[in-house]
Design a protein around this motif. Structure first.
Motif, PDB file in Angstrom:
ATOM      1  N   VAL A  42     -34.870  30.701   1.307  1.00 44.58           N
ATOM      2  CA  VAL A  42     -34.313  31.535   2.347  1.00 44.58           C
ATOM      3  C   VAL A  42     -32.878  32.384   2.814  1.00 44.58           C
ATOM      4  O   VAL A  42     -32.520  33.175   2.608  1.00 44.58           O
ATOM      5  N   PHE A  43     -32.367  31.623   3.291  1.00 45.51           N
ATOM      6  CA  PHE A  43     -31.161  30.933   4.016  1.00 45.51           C
ATOM      7  C   PHE A  43     -29.961  31.682   2.745  1.00 45.51           C
ATOM      8  O   PHE A  43     -29.397  32.765   2.424  1.00 45.51           O
ATOM      9  N   LEU A  44     -29.644  31.353   1.793  1.00 40.48           N
ATOM     10  CA  LEU A  44     -28.957  31.372   0.123  1.00 40.48           C
ATOM     11  C   LEU A  44     -29.330  32.804  -0.377  1.00 40.48           C
ATOM     12  O   LEU A  44     -28.998  33.560  -0.654  1.00 40.48           O
ATOM     13  N   GLN A  45     -30.859  32.978  -0.331  1.00 37.97           N
ATOM     14  CA  GLN A  45     -31.367  34.412  -1.395  1.00 37.97           C
ATOM     15  C   GLN A  45     -31.296  35.539  -0.428  1.00 37.97           C
ATOM     16  O   GLN A  45     -31.356  36.933  -1.301  1.00 37.97           O
ATOM     17  N   ILE A  46     -32.139  35.499   0.547  1.00 40.81           N
ATOM     18  CA  ILE A  46     -32.172  36.770   1.376  1.00 40.81           C
ATOM     19  C   ILE A  46     -30.946  36.411   2.766  1.00 40.81           C
ATOM     20  O   ILE A  46     -30.397  38.004   2.611  1.00 40.81           O
ATOM     21  N   ILE A  47     -30.527  35.461   3.669  1.00 43.38           N
ATOM     22  CA  ILE A  47     -29.723  35.824   4.689  1.00 43.38           C
ATOM     23  C   ILE A  47     -28.616  35.889   4.678  1.00 43.38           C
ATOM     24  O   ILE A  47     -27.384  36.970   4.693  1.00 43.38           O
ATOM     25  N   ILE A  48     -27.977  35.448   3.160  1.00 48.11           N
ATOM     26  CA  ILE A  48     -26.333  35.203   3.281  1.00 48.11           C
ATOM     27  C   ILE A  48     -26.164  36.618   2.400  1.00 48.11           C
ATOM     28  O   ILE A  48     -25.367  37.310   2.598  1.00 48.11           O
ATOM     29  N   LEU A 102     -38.278  39.029   7.589  1.00 48.24           N
ATOM     30  CA  LEU A 102     -38.008  38.918   6.270  1.00 48.24           C
ATOM     31  C   LEU A 102     -37.652  37.257   6.241  1.00 48.24           C
ATOM     32  O   LEU A 102     -38.582  37.236   5.107  1.00 48.24           O
ATOM     33  N   ASP A 103     -37.654  36.144   6.952  1.00 47.79           N
ATOM     34  CA  ASP A 103     -38.009  35.042   6.944  1.00 47.79           C
ATOM     35  C   ASP A 103     -39.444  34.816   6.298  1.00 47.79           C
ATOM     36  O   ASP A 103     -39.848  33.821   5.506  1.00 47.79           O
ATOM     37  N   ALA A 141     -41.088  29.951  -0.350  1.00 47.13           N
ATOM     38  CA  ALA A 141     -39.985  30.234  -0.586  1.00 47.13           C
ATOM     39  C   ALA A 141     -39.626  28.729   0.532  1.00 47.13           C
ATOM     40  O   ALA A 141     -40.014  28.601   1.698  1.00 47.13           O
ATOM     41  N   SER A 142     -38.730  27.762   0.427  1.00 50.89           N
ATOM     42  CA  SER A 142     -38.092  26.674   1.088  1.00 50.89           C
ATOM     43  C   SER A 142     -37.104  27.537   2.227  1.00 50.89           C
ATOM     44  O   SER A 142     -36.435  28.535   2.331  1.00 50.89           O
ATOM     45  N   ASN A 143     -36.302  26.517   3.057  1.00 53.17           N
ATOM     46  CA  ASN A 143     -35.740  27.074   4.252  1.00 53.17           C
ATOM     47  C   ASN A 143     -34.626  27.599   3.403  1.00 53.17           C
ATOM     48  O   ASN A 143     -33.672  28.736   4.045  1.00 53.17           O
ATOM     49  N   MET A 144     -33.946  26.362   2.319  1.00 48.31           N
ATOM     50  CA  MET A 144     -32.627  26.927   2.181  1.00 48.31           C
ATOM     51  C   MET A 144     -32.401  27.380   1.510  1.00 48.31           C
ATOM     52  O   MET A 144     -32.143  28.971   0.532  1.00 48.31           O
TER      53      MET A 144
END
Length: 126
Positions: free
Chosen positions: A31-37, A17-18, A26-29
């Motif tokens: 990816v984190f905010l819109q996928i991982i969280i 997914l990342d 997508a930037s790292n932020m």
């Protein structure tokens, strides 16, 4: 404990997914905010519940460290109510136990949709 819970849950999220989000730009932020969280919302709810109820139930450490009745935590205060030699106040203990269960129940009700969505996430299409 909550750190290990979250680490284990984050490790279970597929790395693909990342990678696919980064290929799409997508930037790292992001990816984190819109996928991982969003994917980890059920575990974050569990950690929030543990973080809220943990200090309320901490009896062993508090009973060793706190000696002044002015600084007793709720569990120690309730324990002292029923262990008093001459006048154990069971009605006050029951009222205190009921009052402490109200905030815990409210937090659980507020987080319940996240618990249920985590349990049913694997059984739905789409």
């Amino acid at each position: 404990m909550n750190t290990y819970l979250l680490k284990g849950y984050f490790d279970s999220i597929p790395v693909e997914l990342d990678e696919s989000a980064k290929i799409d730009g997508a930037s790292n932020m992001r990816v984190f905010l819109q996928i991982i969280i969003p994917l980890s919302r059920p575990m974050l709810a569990v950690v929030a519940m543990n973080g809220f109820t943990g200090p309320l139930g901490d009896f062993a450490l508090s009973s060793v460290l706190l000696r002044n009745p002015q600084y007793y935590t709720l569990p120690i205060g309730l324990y002292k109510l029923v262990t008093d030699k001459m006048g154990a106040s069971y009605t006050t203990f029951a009222a205190g136990a009921l009052l402490i269960s109200i905030p815990i129940a409210l937090v659980f009700i507020a987080l319940q949709k996240h618990f249920v969505s985590g349990l049913t996430a694997g059984g739905t299409k789409g």
